[in-house]
Design a protein around this motif. Structure first.
Motif, PDB file in Angstrom:
ATOM      1  N   PRO A  20       0.808  -1.228   0.000  1.00 24.81           N
ATOM      2  CA  PRO A  20       0.000   0.000   0.000  1.00 24.81           C
ATOM      3  C   PRO A  20       0.839   1.275   0.000  1.00 24.81           C
ATOM      4  O   PRO A  20       0.316   2.354  -0.263  1.00 24.81           O
ATOM      5  N   ARG A  21       2.146   1.144   0.289  1.00 30.37           N
ATOM      6  CA  ARG A  21       2.958   2.370   0.332  1.00 30.37           C
ATOM      7  C   ARG A  21       3.136   2.977  -1.058  1.00 30.37           C
ATOM      8  O   ARG A  21       3.115   4.184  -1.227  1.00 30.37           O
ATOM      9  N   ASN A  22       3.289   2.127  -2.056  1.00 25.55           N
ATOM     10  CA  ASN A  22       3.446   2.682  -3.419  1.00 25.55           C
ATOM     11  C   ASN A  22       2.436   2.079  -4.408  1.00 25.55           C
ATOM     12  O   ASN A  22       2.593   2.209  -5.621  1.00 25.55           O
ATOM     13  N   TYR A  23       1.354   1.440  -3.877  1.00 25.49           N
ATOM     14  CA  TYR A  23       0.343   0.814  -4.734  1.00 25.49           C
ATOM     15  C   TYR A  23       0.972  -0.109  -5.769  1.00 25.49           C
ATOM     16  O   TYR A  23       0.710   0.003  -6.968  1.00 25.49           O
ATOM     17  N   SER A  24       1.814  -1.009  -5.278  1.00 28.92           N
ATOM     18  CA  SER A  24       2.436  -1.963  -6.196  1.00 28.92           C
ATOM     19  C   SER A  24       1.960  -3.376  -5.896  1.00 28.92           C
ATOM     20  O   SER A  24       1.435  -3.675  -4.816  1.00 28.92           O
ATOM     21  N   VAL A  25       2.134  -4.235  -6.898  1.00 31.27           N
ATOM     22  CA  VAL A  25       1.755  -5.646  -6.776  1.00 31.27           C
ATOM     23  C   VAL A  25       2.936  -6.492  -7.218  1.00 31.27           C
ATOM     24  O   VAL A  25       3.602  -6.184  -8.212  1.00 31.27           O
ATOM     25  N   ARG A  26       3.170  -7.565  -6.464  1.00 33.85           N
ATOM     26  CA  ARG A  26       4.216  -8.508  -6.862  1.00 33.85           C
ATOM     27  C   ARG A  26       3.631  -9.913  -6.861  1.00 33.85           C
ATOM     28  O   ARG A  26       2.824 -10.265  -5.992  1.00 33.85           O
ATOM     29  N   TYR A  27       4.021 -10.733  -7.842  1.00 32.12           N
ATOM     30  CA  TYR A  27       3.599 -12.143  -7.889  1.00 32.12           C
ATOM     31  C   TYR A  27       4.665 -12.982  -7.198  1.00 32.12           C
ATOM     32  O   TYR A  27       5.848 -12.871  -7.525  1.00 32.12           O
ATOM     33  N   LEU A  28       4.225 -13.825  -6.267  1.00 35.78           N
ATOM     34  CA  LEU A  28       5.181 -14.620  -5.494  1.00 35.78           C
ATOM     35  C   LEU A  28       5.395 -16.011  -6.086  1.00 35.78           C
ATOM     36  O   LEU A  28       6.048 -16.860  -5.478  1.00 35.78           O
ATOM     37  N   HIS A  29       4.822 -16.272  -7.238  1.00 35.77           N
ATOM     38  CA  HIS A  29       4.940 -17.596  -7.858  1.00 35.77           C
ATOM     39  C   HIS A  29       5.025 -17.397  -9.364  1.00 35.77           C
ATOM     40  O   HIS A  29       4.420 -16.467  -9.889  1.00 35.77           O
ATOM     41  N   LYS A  30       5.738 -18.281 -10.036  1.00 38.09           N
ATOM     42  CA  LYS A  30       5.858 -18.117 -11.489  1.00 38.09           C
ATOM     43  C   LYS A  30       4.562 -18.515 -12.194  1.00 38.09           C
ATOM     44  O   LYS A  30       3.752 -19.270 -11.640  1.00 38.09           O
ATOM     45  N   ALA A  31       4.372 -17.956 -13.397  1.00 33.60           N
ATOM     46  CA  ALA A  31       3.221 -18.277 -14.249  1.00 33.60           C
ATOM     47  C   ALA A  31       1.877 -17.859 -13.656  1.00 33.60           C
ATOM     48  O   ALA A  31       0.827 -18.358 -14.061  1.00 33.60           O
ATOM     49  N   VAL A  32       1.900 -16.946 -12.672  1.00 31.11           N
ATOM     50  CA  VAL A  32       0.638 -16.382 -12.173  1.00 31.11           C
ATOM     51  C   VAL A  32       0.108 -15.405 -13.221  1.00 31.11           C
ATOM     52  O   VAL A  32       0.877 -14.632 -13.802  1.00 31.11           O
ATOM     53  N   TYR A  33      -1.209 -15.475 -13.452  1.00 29.08           N
ATOM     54  CA  TYR A  33      -1.837 -14.601 -14.441  1.00 29.08           C
ATOM     55  C   TYR A  33      -3.165 -14.124 -13.850  1.00 29.08           C
ATOM     56  O   TYR A  33      -3.938 -14.930 -13.334  1.00 29.08           O
ATOM     57  N   VAL A  34      -3.381 -12.819 -13.887  1.00 30.25           N
ATOM     58  CA  VAL A  34      -4.568 -12.230 -13.259  1.00 30.25           C
ATOM     59  C   VAL A  34      -5.543 -11.719 -14.319  1.00 30.25           C
ATOM     60  O   VAL A  34      -5.128 -11.119 -15.314  1.00 30.25           O
ATOM     61  N   ASP A  35      -6.825 -11.976 -14.088  1.00 31.67           N
ATOM     62  CA  ASP A  35      -7.889 -11.412 -14.926  1.00 31.67           C
ATOM     63  C   ASP A  35      -8.956 -10.862 -13.972  1.00 31.67           C
ATOM     64  O   ASP A  35      -9.416 -11.582 -13.079  1.00 31.67           O
ATOM     65  N   LEU A  36      -9.336  -9.614 -14.154  1.00 35.89           N
ATOM     66  CA  LEU A  36     -10.299  -8.972 -13.245  1.00 35.89           C
ATOM     67  C   LEU A  36     -11.738  -9.056 -13.760  1.00 35.89           C
ATOM     68  O   LEU A  36     -12.631  -8.368 -13.252  1.00 35.89           O
ATOM     69  N   GLY A  37     -11.962  -9.926 -14.758  1.00 30.26           N
ATOM     70  CA  GLY A  37     -13.290 -10.043 -15.388  1.00 30.26           C
ATOM     71  C   GLY A  37     -14.436 -10.357 -14.432  1.00 30.26           C
ATOM     72  O   GLY A  37     -15.586 -10.081 -14.752  1.00 30.26           O
ATOM     73  N   GLY A  38     -14.134 -10.901 -13.253  1.00 29.65           N
ATOM     74  CA  GLY A  38     -15.201 -11.234 -12.300  1.00 29.65           C
ATOM     75  C   GLY A  38     -15.566 -10.099 -11.364  1.00 29.65           C
ATOM     76  O   GLY A  38     -16.493 -10.235 -10.560  1.00 29.65           O
ATOM     77  N   ILE A  39     -14.884  -8.953 -11.479  1.00 33.76           N
ATOM     78  CA  ILE A  39     -15.142  -7.847 -10.547  1.00 33.76           C
ATOM     79  C   ILE A  39     -15.118  -6.474 -11.226  1.00 33.76           C
ATOM     80  O   ILE A  39     -15.757  -5.526 -10.750  1.00 33.76           O
ATOM     81  N   ALA A  40     -14.451  -6.365 -12.366  1.00 32.38           N
ATOM     82  CA  ALA A  40     -14.236  -5.045 -12.982  1.00 32.38           C
ATOM     83  C   ALA A  40     -15.511  -4.428 -13.552  1.00 32.38           C
ATOM     84  O   ALA A  40     -15.665  -3.202 -13.558  1.00 32.38           O
ATOM     85  N   LYS A  41     -16.443  -5.277 -14.020  1.00 32.51           N
ATOM     86  CA  LYS A  41     -17.690  -4.716 -14.557  1.00 32.51           C
ATOM     87  C   LYS A  41     -18.501  -4.091 -13.432  1.00 32.51           C
ATOM     88  O   LYS A  41     -19.077  -3.019 -13.591  1.00 32.51           O
ATOM     89  N   GLY A  42     -18.538  -4.762 -12.292  1.00 28.16           N
ATOM     90  CA  GLY A  42     -19.230  -4.202 -11.132  1.00 28.16           C
ATOM     91  C   GLY A  42     -18.585  -2.891 -10.695  1.00 28.16           C
ATOM     92  O   GLY A  42     -19.274  -1.918 -10.390  1.00 28.16           O
ATOM     93  N   TYR A  43     -17.252  -2.884 -10.683  1.00 31.93           N
ATOM     94  CA  TYR A  43     -16.539  -1.656 -10.327  1.00 31.93           C
ATOM     95  C   TYR A  43     -16.899  -0.535 -11.305  1.00 31.93           C
ATOM     96  O   TYR A  43     -17.160   0.606 -10.890  1.00 31.93           O
ATOM     97  N   ALA A  44     -16.934  -0.865 -12.587  1.00 38.00           N
ATOM     98  CA  ALA A  44     -17.252   0.148 -13.605  1.00 38.00           C
ATOM     99  C   ALA A  44     -18.664   0.701 -13.393  1.00 38.00           C
ATOM    100  O   ALA A  44     -18.899   1.911 -13.528  1.00 38.00           O
ATOM    101  N   VAL A  45     -19.592  -0.180 -13.025  1.00 36.90           N
ATOM    102  CA  VAL A  45     -20.976   0.249 -12.775  1.00 36.90           C
ATOM    103  C   VAL A  45     -21.024   1.175 -11.549  1.00 36.90           C
ATOM    104  O   VAL A  45     -21.688   2.218 -11.566  1.00 36.90           O
ATOM    105  N   ASP A  46     -20.293   0.819 -10.491  1.00 35.33           N
ATOM    106  CA  ASP A  46     -20.232   1.697  -9.311  1.00 35.33           C
ATOM    107  C   ASP A  46     -19.664   3.063  -9.672  1.00 35.33           C
ATOM    108  O   ASP A  46     -20.142   4.090  -9.203  1.00 35.33           O
ATOM    109  N   ARG A  47     -18.622   3.072 -10.508  1.00 31.05           N
ATOM    110  CA  ARG A  47     -18.021   4.348 -10.929  1.00 31.05           C
ATOM    111  C   ARG A  47     -19.043   5.169 -11.742  1.00 31.05           C
ATOM    112  O   ARG A  47     -19.144   6.374 -11.577  1.00 31.05           O
ATOM    113  N   GLY A  48     -19.767   4.479 -12.609  1.00 30.61           N
ATOM    114  CA  GLY A  48     -20.782   5.169 -13.416  1.00 30.61           C
ATOM    115  C   GLY A  48     -21.822   5.843 -12.538  1.00 30.61           C
ATOM    116  O   GLY A  48     -22.161   7.025 -12.730  1.00 30.61           O
TER     117      GLY A  48
END
Ligand code: AMP
Ligand code: MG
Length: 302
Positions: A120-148
């Motif tokens: 939280p100090r610099n809003y950074s993210v690190r992956y602690l395991h190789k081949a990790v892949y993130v997709d926000l498709g299960g939450i980003a649409k809801g976030y976009a609707v809240d922003r709207g």
């Protein structure tokens, strides 16, 4: 976001209403450009490329959505996990491709929300395991609707509905009348299993009919059980009601993975959250908060 966005609102002036809608659409395009895994210049793509080598500064907004997703992961014992995509990336629903069991067995080793280290100090993210892949498709649409909705409120709007695919949020009423949202029958798009009169609420539906194909009698669809890397098949549709669309979006995907018993047990202990679930036999299940509503509706209707 790979989905349709709609905005409806009440305003005395048509011209001002168009400006309000344009402001929401600008925000939607911004969120897509920032969080899409398909756009190479998005922050999400950069994170997926570099975060195993070194922490990636993602900024407050993406950081906030990932932090929210981790809260839901903890709440659901990992049924919701944005690293599902470590395996989920090997599906292509348009081209009817699913990974072999050998590819899946390897890929699921990289699914675990605990492999994301947030600073939280610099809003950074690190992956602690190789081949990790993130997709926000299960939450980003809801976030976009809240922003709207937040943008419309800040512009003085009191009556509106903003939707992105299966995620909607309703502000106010329609001059004394509720807004009406239908939930479709998961196996017949022309039929509704419920029609809900709603005000001041967020509503999200996750279904196995949105993005899917059938191979040798098995339905492969876009909601993935993080434990197996395979599509979740306990239920066919989950609708969640609550205050925040970010929450209802993530919870509809979560409860879809968890199934009826675990899903309803979770929803029934979350204040202000309700659920309507269709199981794999087509049977309807509702949370405690909706029991009274359906009972009343029944007695009034007959
Ligand atoms: P929804 O239609 O809101 O249920 O979201 C489905 C989307 O969530 C999929 O297209 C994926 O991008 C993502 N997703 C699938 N399975 C999971 C999971 N287990 N945890 C988090 N996100 C997921
Ligand atoms: Mg969802």
């Amino acid at each position: 976001m790979g989905t349709d966005v709609t905005v409806e609102l009440w305003h005395k002036s048509g011209k001002a209403a168009c400006a309000d809608i344009a402001a929401v659409m600008t925000e939607m395009r911004h969120i897509d450009a920032t969080m899409s895994p398909y756009i190479p210049t998005s922050i999400l793509s950069k994170m997926n490329r570099d975060a195993y080598k070194a922490p990636v500064v993602v900024g407050k907004e993406v950081y906030g959505v990932i932090a929210d997703s981790l809260r839901v992961s903890r709440l659901t014992n990992g049924a919701f996990d944005v690293t599902y995509a470590s395996a989920g990336r090997y599906y292509n629903f348009r081209k009817h491709i699913h990974p072999t069991s050998a590819v899946l067995a390897q890929a699921i080793k990289s699914i675990n929300f605990r492999y994301l280290r947030l600073d939280p100090r610099n809003y950074s993210v690190r992956y602690l395991h190789k081949a990790v892949y993130v997709d926000l498709g299960g939450i980003a649409k809801g976030y976009a609707v809240d922003r709207g909705i937040a943008i419309l409120k800040s512009r003085g709007i009191h009556r509106a509905i903003v939707s992105a695919g299966g995620d909607s949020r309703i502000l106010g009423d329609r001059f004394g009348q509720p807004w009406v949202v239908g939930i479709r029958n998961p196996r017949n798009k022309n039929q509704e299993i419920a029609v809900l009169p709603l005000m001041n609420v967020a509503i999200s539906t996750s279904g196995d009919y949105e993005r899917y194909f059938i191979d040798k009698g098995v339905r492969y669809h876009h909601i993935i059980d993080p434990k197996t890397g395979d599509s979740a098949r306990r239920v066919t549709s989950v609708t969640i009601l609550g205050d925040s669309a970010t929450r209802t979006d993530a919870l509809s995907t979560s409860v879809f993975v968890m199934g009826v018993a675990r899903g309803l047990a979770l929803v029934n202990r979350l204040p202000g959250i309700d659920a309507i679930i269709v199981d794999d036999a087509g049977k309807l299940h509702v949370s405690n908060g909706l029991m009274h509503m359906t009972a009343d509706h029944h007695t009034n209707g007959e």
